[in-house]
Structures are given as C-alpha cells and as structure tokens.
Design a protein around this motif. Sequence first.
Motif, PDB file in Angstrom:
ATOM      1  N   GLY B  43     -16.462  19.316   3.195  1.00  0.00           N
ATOM      2  CA  GLY B  43     -15.807  20.601   3.145  1.00  0.00           C
ATOM      3  C   GLY B  43     -15.418  21.081   1.771  1.00  0.00           C
ATOM      4  O   GLY B  43     -14.724  22.080   1.652  1.00  0.00           O
ATOM      5  N   GLN B  44     -15.855  20.396   0.710  1.00  0.00           N
ATOM      6  CA  GLN B  44     -15.444  20.832  -0.622  1.00  0.00           C
ATOM      7  C   GLN B  44     -15.737  22.299  -0.853  1.00  0.00           C
ATOM      8  O   GLN B  44     -15.063  22.953  -1.633  1.00  0.00           O
ATOM      9  N   LEU B  46     -15.263  24.680   1.020  1.00  0.00           N
ATOM     10  CA  LEU B  46     -14.192  25.582   1.486  1.00  0.00           C
ATOM     11  C   LEU B  46     -13.290  25.969   0.335  1.00  0.00           C
ATOM     12  O   LEU B  46     -12.743  27.072   0.304  1.00  0.00           O
ATOM     13  N   ALA B  47     -13.101  25.058  -0.647  1.00  0.00           N
ATOM     14  CA  ALA B  47     -12.301  25.398  -1.829  1.00  0.00           C
ATOM     15  C   ALA B  47     -12.986  26.506  -2.614  1.00  0.00           C
ATOM     16  O   ALA B  47     -12.334  27.436  -3.094  1.00  0.00           O
ATOM     17  N   VAL B  48     -14.315  26.425  -2.717  1.00  0.00           N
ATOM     18  CA  VAL B  48     -15.079  27.470  -3.409  1.00  0.00           C
ATOM     19  C   VAL B  48     -14.934  28.795  -2.664  1.00  0.00           C
ATOM     20  O   VAL B  48     -14.706  29.852  -3.271  1.00  0.00           O
ATOM     21  N   GLN B  50     -12.561  29.823  -0.656  1.00  0.00           N
ATOM     22  CA  GLN B  50     -11.222  30.404  -0.785  1.00  0.00           C
ATOM     23  C   GLN B  50     -10.997  30.945  -2.194  1.00  0.00           C
ATOM     24  O   GLN B  50     -10.336  31.961  -2.387  1.00  0.00           O
ATOM     25  N   TYR B  51     -11.595  30.280  -3.189  1.00  0.00           N
ATOM     26  CA  TYR B  51     -11.502  30.774  -4.568  1.00  0.00           C
ATOM     27  C   TYR B  51     -12.216  32.128  -4.704  1.00  0.00           C
ATOM     28  O   TYR B  51     -11.688  33.069  -5.291  1.00  0.00           O
ATOM     29  N   GLU B  54     -10.123  34.807  -3.148  1.00  0.00           N
ATOM     30  CA  GLU B  54      -8.907  35.176  -3.875  1.00  0.00           C
ATOM     31  C   GLU B  54      -9.187  35.920  -5.172  1.00  0.00           C
ATOM     32  O   GLU B  54      -8.292  36.536  -5.738  1.00  0.00           O
ATOM     33  N   ARG B  69      -4.420  33.468   9.756  1.00  0.00           N
ATOM     34  CA  ARG B  69      -4.976  32.595   8.705  1.00  0.00           C
ATOM     35  C   ARG B  69      -5.053  31.160   9.177  1.00  0.00           C
ATOM     36  O   ARG B  69      -6.023  30.459   8.947  1.00  0.00           O
ATOM     37  N   ARG B  73      -8.260  28.759   9.442  1.00  0.00           N
ATOM     38  CA  ARG B  73      -8.376  27.480   8.742  1.00  0.00           C
ATOM     39  C   ARG B  73      -8.552  26.316   9.710  1.00  0.00           C
ATOM     40  O   ARG B  73      -9.266  25.369   9.439  1.00  0.00           O
TER      41      ARG B  73
END
Lengths: 188, 188
Positions: B43-44, B46-48, B50-51, B54, B69, B73
């Motif tokens: 799931g790494q 998912l950080a991308v 969300q970045y 944002e 939200r 998630r």
Amino acid sequence: VQAGSPILHGYFRSSCSWRVRIAFALKGVEYDQLPVNLIKDGGQQLAVIQYIDETRPGPRLLPADPKTRAQVRMISDLIASGIQPLQNLYVIQKIGAEKMQWSQHFIDRGFQALEPILKQTAGKYCVGDEISMADICLVPQVYNAERFKVDVGKYPTIKRLNEALLEIEAFQVSHPSRQPDTPDDLRA
Amino acid sequence: VQAGSPILHGYFRSSCSWRVRIAFALKGVEYDQLPVNLIKDGGQQLAVIQYIDETRPGPRLLPADPKTRAQVRMISDLIASGIQPLQNLYVIQKIGAEKMQWSQHFIDRGFQALEPILKQTAGKYCVGDEISMADICLVPQVYNAERFKVDVGKYPTIKRLNEALLEIEAFQVSHPSRQPDTPDDLRA
C-alpha cells in the motif's frame, strides 16, 4: 471511562490494536476495551488513527506539511501493508510448520527496505523530532520481529528509534504486556 | 509531458502502479512512466495518492467530511493491506505451486469482508456517488481476482461497482492492458 467513549475491539498482542492504543494514549482519548480473540486485517487501523487525528485535539499524528506527511504515510504503509499482513496470525496459521522462517523472511526483507528510509527521515523519532503515525506503526512491528527472533541489531536506526519510543508513556501503557486480556504469563 | 512532471516507476500489471495511474488520470496530472519490472510493496502507493490529492487540484480523492473520509480509508486499507499484499508477485513466488489456491483463498476471504461494507457505503461508486481512493483500490483488486479465477459474481456489489468504474476514462487509460510496458499478447 465516560459514557460515549470509543470502544476498541482489540486483542492484546495484535499490532493493529496496539497502534490504535498508542494513538489514543498520545491524544489523551479515554476509551473502553472489548477484547476479542480475533485478528483484524492489516492496516485498517490506520483509517481509525487518521480519523482520531482529524477529529480530536492533542499532538498531530500526521504533520501539516504535505511532504513530511507523505514521508510519515510512506513509512506507515511500508509497515502496515508491506510487512505486517504477511505475518499476522491468520496468514502464519495457513503457512503452518514453516511459519517462523516465513515470518523472519518477510520481516527481514521489510526492515532492509525500512532501515535506509529511516536513516534519511529520522531525527529523535521516525520522521524528524515529532512523534507521528510512523512511530505508532514501528514499535508494534519491532515487537513482532522480536517474537519471530529477527536480529533487530542488524538495523541500527530501527533499533535506536524503537528504544527511544519505548521510553514514552503512551507506548508503555499501550504495550501488549499490560492489557486487560494479557495472559498472566505474558504480563509485565 | 512537461519538464518537472512526476515520474512513475511502475509495472504495467502491478495493482500498486495502477492505483497511482488512476489517481493521476483523475487529477489530470501529466507524468512520465519509467517501467521497472519489479513489484513494490503493498500500500505504499496510498501515500503517493494522498500526497497527490493534497497538492494538486482536481476532484478530491479523499472527501472532506471526517466520517466519509474514514470510510474511504477503511475500504482502501482493507484492500491495500488486507488483500493485495497476500497475492503480490513476491509472495506468490515464495508460495510456489499452490499459488493459485493461496491467492483465491485470501481474495475470497477479503471480498467476503468487503462486500457487506460496500453494500452499506456504496452509491454509484464505493462510497456514495463521488469517486474516491476506495474506487482506485477496488478496480485493480478485481482485476487481480479475475487473474486468479475468483468468481467475482459471488460479490454483486463489488461486481457492479467494478463495471461502473471501468466505464470511466481514468480507469481505462490507466488499465494494465494499455501501458508502455504491456507485452503485445496482453495489449487491448
């Protein structure tokens, strides 16, 4: 604990439950625990943690700056999606006799990826000098690594951060050795 | 593609890469692809995502309301931590001969948890009528289920949502059958 407090359906040794316990402790949220002897899937608790962070006062578990946030999420997801799901109870039961070797393999592989990232991002804690969701994910994962006899000394940054974090009260009160459903022989 | 565009180090069939491709397409972000024949952990990405969400304009991939939200998630993490890591290339290579049975087992187990959740949260898409990160996670997971011969028809909500999402251009242009590194025999 007050009426209307959140209820944590958890298990003393589950790293997912422990993550949420740490987040509650850091935020100063009182909650009830309803122990269930059942392991929930991998990272779903990150959704809970981010919800707590967005709706409760207390220290921010996700930093405000988008780039730092992305680092925190990257580390959290590496642990919660890349390592933890491969050694949760349900999976290792399916693996059977080779479960120790299997778990060590995937934890070592994960820590080999994690160590150089933390070397770049860490200050006192995983990302800089503020506690974040990344720290909440790290400590339960190191605890699991030790259960599966991984030599954590091979990962000096991980080892140092884990030791620093275990000094903090929120990480101590939430520890698997101190929960209502902890069996007596595992109690600290 | 402009100078300074993001570069996606991906693999045509990786569900993690596909998730990011969908997010870029939904946000209208131009990017370069640098195919690497290597599967990144769960799931790494998912950080991308969300970045991206944002820092870029375009439709919100995480809704503004904290409760909605959290639903987005929770579904995303159920897929990205609870299902996908157990059937990524690296893991099933380690499983060896029984990989088809192993993957089916964990996808079925995951979809049995996911179907009743989606039945409650879904409108036109996974959570209500707006596309979100949950949809970005669902479509690549259903594609994997089909590769491993899971009978998706047993999960009517999952099946309906997947079909609706595959009508959308962002999900089509990002599809594994249409990437620069797609082998000719898998090309649509």
